[in-house]
Write an enzyme that holds these catalytic residues in place. Structure first.
Site, PDB file in Angstrom:
ATOM      1  N   ASP A   1       0.842  -1.192   0.000  1.00 42.95           N
ATOM      2  CA  ASP A   1       0.000   0.000   0.000  1.00 42.95           C
ATOM      3  C   ASP A   1       0.879   1.245   0.000  1.00 42.95           C
ATOM      4  O   ASP A   1       2.043   1.201   0.409  1.00 42.95           O
ATOM      5  CB  ASP A   1      -0.903  -0.030   1.241  1.00 42.95           C
ATOM      6  CG  ASP A   1      -1.828   1.166   1.327  1.00 42.95           C
ATOM      7  OD1 ASP A   1      -2.367   1.604   0.296  1.00 42.95           O
ATOM      8  OD2 ASP A   1      -2.008   1.681   2.453  1.00 42.95           O
TER       9      ASP A   1
ATOM     10  N   ASP B   1      -0.321   4.960   1.023  1.00 38.24           N
ATOM     11  CA  ASP B   1      -0.560   5.922   2.104  1.00 38.24           C
ATOM     12  C   ASP B   1      -0.450   5.259   3.474  1.00 38.24           C
ATOM     13  O   ASP B   1      -1.067   4.234   3.729  1.00 38.24           O
ATOM     14  CB  ASP B   1      -1.935   6.571   1.944  1.00 38.24           C
ATOM     15  CG  ASP B   1      -2.082   7.237   0.586  1.00 38.24           C
ATOM     16  OD1 ASP B   1      -1.117   7.890   0.149  1.00 38.24           O
ATOM     17  OD2 ASP B   1      -3.136   7.081  -0.051  1.00 38.24           O
TER      18      ASP B   1
END
Length: 174
Positions: free
Chosen positions: A7, A9
């Site tokens: 991922d 963020d």
């Protein structure tokens, strides 16, 4: 070669310091990362939830986030033994596409741009592992979820957890 989906963020892009700085500046508050443990900014200040979310709709918000410490070095090492994909659930804030893409090109230029995946539901990702700060992405993911510690997931249990990129390195490059 096994695949790791990572991922963006709160895992490689340090989202919270900028979000808190903008909020504290605009609303004369002084919340800290410690205050966010177990929740999110909009949950702590529900009367300002729409305003807090509005920061994320700014097309430039994601462009200048700091890189999470050691993520570049560790991901470069991982890429020697694993296929690496950066998977970001960008559909919630479609105006973020350009900023996120440019950010990835600048900070992770050693990865193939074809391995940047902008999606909504991460269950479509075919990988052996998913490193993410949001445990809900593991629910329909077919591989092994690895929870990356972030303030909002402080109280989440039931998953393999890593607290930083040194622990990611230990987890995958034993």
């Amino acid at each position: 070669m096994k695949r790791i989906a990572i991922d963006m963020d709160e895992v490689i892009a340090d989202f919270n310091p900028k979000h808190l700085r903008l909020y504290n500046q605009d609303y004369k508050d002084n919340l800290t990362l410690e205050d966010l443990k177990g929740g999110r900014l909009a949950v702590l200040r529900p009367h300002l939830a729409s305003e807090i979310t509005e920061y994320l709709r700014d097309p430039s918000f994601f462009r200048d986030l700091e890189v999470v410490k050691d993520s570049q070095r560790v991901i470069q090492s991982l890429s020697q033994e694993y296929e690496i994909y950066i998977t970001t659930a960008a559909m919630e804030f479609p105006s973020s596409f350009t900023a996120k893409y440019e950010w990835l090109r600048e900070h992770f230029d050693f990865l193939d741009v074809l391995n940047f995946v902008f999606c909504g539901d991460k269950s479509i990702i075919r990988a052996d592992y998913l490193i993410d700060d949001n445990a809900s992405h593991f629910e329909h993911f077919s591989g092994q979820g690895v929870l990356f510690t972030a303030p909002h997931n402080w109280n989440v249990t039931g998953y393999d957890r890593v607290n930083n990129w040194q622990e990611v390195q230990q987890y995958f490059l034993k």
